[in-house]
Design a protein around this motif. Structure first.
Motif, short mmCIF file in Angstrom:
data_model
loop_
_atom_site.label_atom_id
_atom_site.label_comp_id
_atom_site.label_asym_id
_atom_site.label_seq_id
_atom_site.Cartn_x
_atom_site.Cartn_y
_atom_site.Cartn_z
N SER A 198 32.50 -25.70 10.83
CA SER A 198 32.06 -24.56 10.02
C SER A 198 30.91 -24.97 9.09
N LEU A 199 30.82 -26.28 8.84
CA LEU A 199 29.73 -26.82 8.01
C LEU A 199 28.35 -26.47 8.59
N LEU A 200 28.29 -26.27 9.91
CA LEU A 200 27.01 -26.02 10.57
C LEU A 200 26.59 -24.56 10.47
N CYS A 201 27.50 -23.69 10.04
CA CYS A 201 27.24 -22.25 10.11
C CYS A 201 26.68 -21.74 8.79
N SER A 202 25.61 -20.95 8.89
CA SER A 202 25.16 -20.29 7.66
C SER A 202 25.75 -18.89 7.72
N GLY A 203 26.54 -18.53 6.74
CA GLY A 203 27.28 -17.27 6.80
C GLY A 203 28.75 -17.55 6.77
N LYS A 204 29.52 -16.51 6.54
CA LYS A 204 30.97 -16.68 6.35
C LYS A 204 31.67 -16.95 7.68
N VAL A 205 32.54 -17.96 7.66
CA VAL A 205 33.32 -18.29 8.85
C VAL A 205 34.77 -17.94 8.58
N SER A 209 47.62 -18.25 7.39
CA SER A 209 47.03 -18.87 8.59
C SER A 209 45.55 -18.51 8.81
N THR A 210 44.90 -17.95 7.79
CA THR A 210 43.48 -17.64 7.96
C THR A 210 42.67 -18.39 6.90
N ALA A 211 41.67 -19.11 7.39
CA ALA A 211 40.78 -19.83 6.48
C ALA A 211 39.44 -19.11 6.44
N VAL A 212 38.92 -18.93 5.24
CA VAL A 212 37.60 -18.30 5.09
C VAL A 212 36.70 -19.33 4.40
N ARG A 243 19.70 -22.22 14.59
CA ARG A 243 20.74 -22.14 13.56
C ARG A 243 22.02 -21.53 14.11
N LEU A 244 23.10 -21.76 13.38
CA LEU A 244 24.38 -21.13 13.71
C LEU A 244 24.71 -20.15 12.59
N TYR A 245 25.43 -19.11 12.95
CA TYR A 245 25.72 -18.03 12.01
C TYR A 245 27.20 -17.98 11.66
N GLY A 246 27.55 -17.09 10.76
CA GLY A 246 28.96 -16.87 10.45
C GLY A 246 29.67 -16.30 11.67
N THR A 247 30.97 -16.51 11.75
CA THR A 247 31.71 -16.02 12.91
C THR A 247 33.19 -15.88 12.56
N GLU A 248 33.92 -15.26 13.46
CA GLU A 248 35.37 -15.10 13.29
C GLU A 248 36.01 -15.63 14.57
N TYR A 249 37.00 -16.49 14.43
CA TYR A 249 37.52 -17.18 15.63
C TYR A 249 39.01 -17.48 15.45
#
Ligand code: UD1
Length: 416
Positions: free
Chosen positions: A32-39, A69-72, A220-226
């Motif tokens: 998640s360190l690589l993502c700019s935006g909320k993960v 169980s959800t990390a933001v 770049r990598l963006y925020g995502t939900e997984y």
């Protein structure tokens, strides 16, 4: 120091929910360190190793929230590339921050992850791969310093399919120019999960789960939900518990496809494993029998992480089973403890000969590593009398509230 007190002899019965995979959650949280935006990461297990990654992310400047169980994670504030020694030591897979910081900051300073309870745990494959990608790495007084000299795409042939090295390459090369190819890469399902997470954030990775992985660098990598995959080793552990106690367990959310090397072994030993819609049902009633030799191998072979719990189950088998541990040097530390409980297991080098005994007896034992600790819990659940297991901090690294889950299945276990 906390311990488990277990009164053995109760068959485990009921339904539990599979936790998110520790070995997926750790690299995905690191990525998640690589993502700019909320993960947003769902199905994240609440484990001490996971909390250790949160600490490192926060130290680096990220914000982390965790509940249900959800990390933001929001990495907008990340402004550091150093990880202090005490945080590095809290968790074995902290080595993955090398690749993630390489990708995010082009720099990293951290102490050597060093050896651990499974024997020496070198990271030479990680560092040589990062060097091939154009990073320079030097080691001074046990500290690793990584710096980008001239990031370049490369073809990297891993001599051994190291899980961590494959993950570090994915992390370092996801944001880059050009195409990186890994040959001889690890094929574990957790690698597929990490690549799927990175792709959901905008990466272009193909071939995860196969021996050759192609990473087309993106800007770049963006925020995502997984959502993290379910934990195949936790499932294997509960299979062994069902066999040890003659119990019946339905594991909701468990995925049989990731356990194709384990299920045939469990079934050959007697318990019946039924992949059913929504999970796996295990019926462990009946006699446990010895099975042909079990050799731990990289995926899709028999997982080293399932060796100890399955050994505990086979310690009460009719007949003798041979184990050959091919992945880690010191992965038989549970053997002496199982023998204290009445098991008859002899080891020589990488081989363990497990001569089944009719019964195990409660004893005072010490968990010396995570999966070995789970094996002792299984043995204690089956044993006649009371067991006391110390060193349960190792167990808490990988099993979310093991005692609470076992209680819900009817076990007599307390944490003291
Ligand atoms: C991961 C898992 C661990 C599992 C292991 C093997 C995580 C957090 N941990 O660990 O639970 O037991 O895979 O399936 O996912 N090696 C080297 N040099 C290196 C790297 C590894 O010699 O640079 C050796 C190791 O000492 C070991 C073997 O390769 O003997 C396997 O290591 P590896 O596949 O890298 O395991 P980990 O990623 O550490």
């Amino acid at each position: 120091m906390a311990r488990f007190i277990i009164e053995g002899g109760r068959a485990l019965k009921g339904e539990i929910r599979a936790q998110g995979a520790k070995n997926s959650a750790l690299p995905i949280l690191t990525a998640s360190l690589l993502c700019s935006g909320k993960v947003v990461i769902h199905n994240c297990p609440n484990l001490s190793d996971v909390r250790a990654v949160f600490k490192i992310l926060r130290h680096l400047g990220a914000s982390v929230e965790f509940s249900d169980s959800t990390a933001v994670i929001d990495t907008a504030g990340v402004n550091r590339y150093d990880i202090p020694d005490d945080l590095m030591r809290e968790m074995r897979s902290s080595a993955l921050f090398l690749g993630a910081l390489a990708g995010r900051m082009g720099k990293a300073v951290m102490s050597f992850p060093g050896g651990c309870e499974l024997g020496p745990r070198p990271i030479d494959l990680h560092t040589s791969a990062l060097c091939r990608l154009g990073f320079s790495i030097c080691e001074e007084y046990g500290e690793l310093k990584l710096e980008r000299s001239s990031m370049r795409a490369a073809t990297i042939d891993l001599g051994f399919p190291s899980v961590g090295a494959t993950e570090n390459i994915l992390l370092a090369a996801a944001i880059s120019e050009g195409e990186t190819i890994i040959t001889g890469s690890a094929r574990e399902p957790e690698i597929i999960d990490l690549a799927a997470f990175l792709n959901s954030a905008g990466a272009d990775i193909k071939g995860a789960g196969e021996s050759t992985i192609l990473i087309k660098g993106v800007k770049r990598l963006y925020g995502t939900e997984y959502g993290v995959m379910s934990d195949r080793i936790e499932t294997a552990t509960y299979m062994s518990f069902a066999g040890l106690t003659g119990g019946e367990i339905f594991i909701k959310g468990a995925d049989p496809s990731a356990l194709s090397a384990v299920i045939p072994v469990v079934e050959a030993a007697g318990p019946r494993v039924y992949p059913v819609p929504g999970g796996i049902y295990i019926n462990g009633r009946g006699t446990i029998y010895s099975v042909p030799p079990i050799r731990t191998m990289p995926y899709p072979g028999f997982p080293t992480d399932a060796q100890a719990p399955i050994m505990a189950m086979l310690s009460i088998a009719r007949g003798t089973t041979i184990f050959i541990e091919n992945i880690f040097e010191s992965r038989y530390k549970h053997v002496d403890e199982l023998n204290r409980m009445g098991a008859d297991i002899r080891t020589e080098g990488r081989t363990a000969v497990v001569s089944g005994v009719p019964k195990l007896y409660g004893a005072k034992v010490v968990a010396k590593d995570l999966r070995g600790g789970a094996a002792l819990v299984g043995a204690a659940l089956c044993a006649e009398g009371r067991s006391e297991i110390k060193g349960i901090c190792h167990i808490d690294r990988g099993y979310q509230s093991l005692d609470t889950t076992l209680k819900s299945l009817g076990a007599d276990i307390i944490r003291k």
